[in-house]
Design an enzyme around this catalytic site. Structure first.
Site, PDB file in Angstrom:
ATOM      1  N   LYS A  30       0.825  -1.219   0.000  1.00  0.00           N
ATOM      2  CA  LYS A  30       0.000   0.000   0.000  1.00  0.00           C
ATOM      3  C   LYS A  30       0.862   1.273   0.000  1.00  0.00           C
ATOM      4  CE  LYS A  30      -3.968  -2.188   2.308  1.00  0.00           C
ATOM      5  NZ  LYS A  30      -4.959  -2.052   3.413  1.00  0.00           N
ATOM      6  N   TYR A  84     -12.551  -1.932  -3.622  1.00  0.00           N
ATOM      7  CA  TYR A  84     -13.021  -2.106  -2.237  1.00  0.00           C
ATOM      8  C   TYR A  84     -14.555  -2.022  -2.131  1.00  0.00           C
ATOM      9  CZ  TYR A  84      -8.343  -2.082  -0.101  1.00  0.00           C
ATOM     10  OH  TYR A  84      -7.059  -2.391   0.305  1.00  0.00           O
ATOM     11  N   HIS A 131      -2.218  -5.515   1.556  1.00  0.00           N
ATOM     12  CA  HIS A 131      -3.532  -6.146   1.366  1.00  0.00           C
ATOM     13  C   HIS A 131      -3.295  -7.593   0.961  1.00  0.00           C
ATOM     14  CE1 HIS A 131      -7.582  -6.954  -0.233  1.00  0.00           C
ATOM     15  NE2 HIS A 131      -6.935  -7.611  -1.177  1.00  0.00           N
TER      16      HIS A 131
HETATM   17  P1  ADP Z   1      -7.859  -6.714   5.862  1.00  0.00           P
HETATM   18  O1  ADP Z   1      -7.070  -5.777   4.988  1.00  0.00           O
HETATM   19  O2  ADP Z   1      -7.053  -7.211   7.029  1.00  0.00           O
HETATM   20  O3  ADP Z   1      -8.514  -7.841   5.091  1.00  0.00           O
HETATM   21  P2  ADP Z   1     -10.501  -5.474   6.011  1.00  0.00           P
HETATM   22  O4  ADP Z   1     -10.836  -6.234   4.780  1.00  0.00           O
HETATM   23  O5  ADP Z   1     -11.428  -5.595   7.185  1.00  0.00           O
HETATM   24  O6  ADP Z   1      -9.031  -5.841   6.538  1.00  0.00           O
HETATM   25  O7  ADP Z   1     -10.400  -3.926   5.690  1.00  0.00           O
HETATM   26  C1  ADP Z   1      -9.825  -3.479   4.471  1.00  0.00           C
HETATM   27  C2  ADP Z   1      -8.901  -2.313   4.764  1.00  0.00           C
HETATM   28  O8  ADP Z   1      -9.670  -1.214   5.242  1.00  0.00           O
HETATM   29  C3  ADP Z   1      -7.876  -2.561   5.881  1.00  0.00           C
HETATM   30  O9  ADP Z   1      -6.726  -3.261   5.442  1.00  0.00           O
HETATM   31  C4  ADP Z   1      -7.559  -1.134   6.300  1.00  0.00           C
HETATM   32  O10 ADP Z   1      -6.669  -0.497   5.369  1.00  0.00           O
HETATM   33  C5  ADP Z   1      -8.923  -0.469   6.194  1.00  0.00           C
HETATM   34  N1  ADP Z   1      -9.630  -0.495   7.494  1.00  0.00           N
HETATM   35  C6  ADP Z   1     -10.224  -1.561   8.091  1.00  0.00           C
HETATM   36  N2  ADP Z   1     -10.771  -1.225   9.270  1.00  0.00           N
HETATM   37  C7  ADP Z   1     -10.526   0.113   9.438  1.00  0.00           C
HETATM   38  C8  ADP Z   1     -10.832   1.054  10.444  1.00  0.00           C
HETATM   39  N3  ADP Z   1     -11.518   0.718  11.556  1.00  0.00           N
HETATM   40  N4  ADP Z   1     -10.431   2.348  10.257  1.00  0.00           N
HETATM   41  C9  ADP Z   1      -9.751   2.719   9.144  1.00  0.00           C
HETATM   42  N5  ADP Z   1      -9.427   1.866   8.138  1.00  0.00           N
HETATM   43  C10 ADP Z   1      -9.794   0.571   8.279  1.00  0.00           C
HETATM   44 MG    MG Z   2      -9.990  -7.758   3.623  1.00  0.00          MG
END
Ligand code: ADP
Ligand code: MG
Length: 140
Positions: A11, A51, A117
């Site tokens: 990222k 996303y 990611h």
């Molecule tokens: P991961 O990347 O671990 O799979 P998620 O899919 O839940 O996590 O979330 C996607 C991305 O969104 C995260 O990697 C992070 O960059 C961002 N994110 C997740 N939760 C939060 C939060 N509470 N506040 C700000 N950004 C967040």
């Molecule tokens: Mg995720």
């Protein structure tokens, strides 16, 4: 265990700090092979599309703003059990909860700017690879 492919991104917080090599080495040391890689500065629209699954979440705007704020390295990783293995080496979403030795523990600065990611399941891996790469760009 079958050989799998998964989708990974380094990222903007990490490319900005010149961590592309360090993060890729950590992935390789875990047994994952980089079979496709390119540097992209994604548009806001590309970030929103990638996303889309998170569009109702309160952090969606912040996430898309951040992901389009600088260069990202998009990669396809290959290896035994690659999807789960990548999730393990990444560490928990919030670096405060991430285990020692994981990428997010070593490099992430916050829950949002968390350096990497990784796809979370075979279906999302296939979808995410297709979002960024054509077949001819993936060379195993
Ligand atoms: P991961 O990347 O671990 O799979 P998620 O899919 O839940 O996590 O979330 C996607 C991305 O969104 C995260 O990697 C992070 O960059 C961002 N994110 C997740 N939760 C939060 C939060 N509470 N506040 C700000 N950004 C967040
Ligand atoms: Mg995720």
């Amino acid at each position: 265990m079958a050989i799998e492919r998964t989708f990974s991104m380094i990222k903007p917080d990490a490319t900005k700090r010149n961590l592309t090599g360090a993060i890729t080495k950590t992935l390789e040391d875990a047994g994952l092979r980089v079979v496709a890689s390119k540097r992209v500065w994604m548009s806001r629209r590309q970030a929103e599309g990638f996303y889309a699954v998170h569009k109702e979440r309160p952090f969606f705007d912040e996430l898309c703003e951040f992901m389009s704020s600088g260069p990202t390295i998009v990669q396809v990783l290959e290896g035994e059990n690659a999807i789960l293995k990548n999730r393990e080496v990444m560490g928990a979403t919030n670096p405060a909860d991430a285990a020692e030795g994981t990428i997010r523990k070593m490099f992430a600065t916050s829950i949002g700017e968390n350096s990497v990611h990784g796809s979370d399941a075979p279906e999302t891996a296939a979808e995410e690879i297709r979002y960024w790469f054509s077949d001819v760009e993936i060379v195993g």
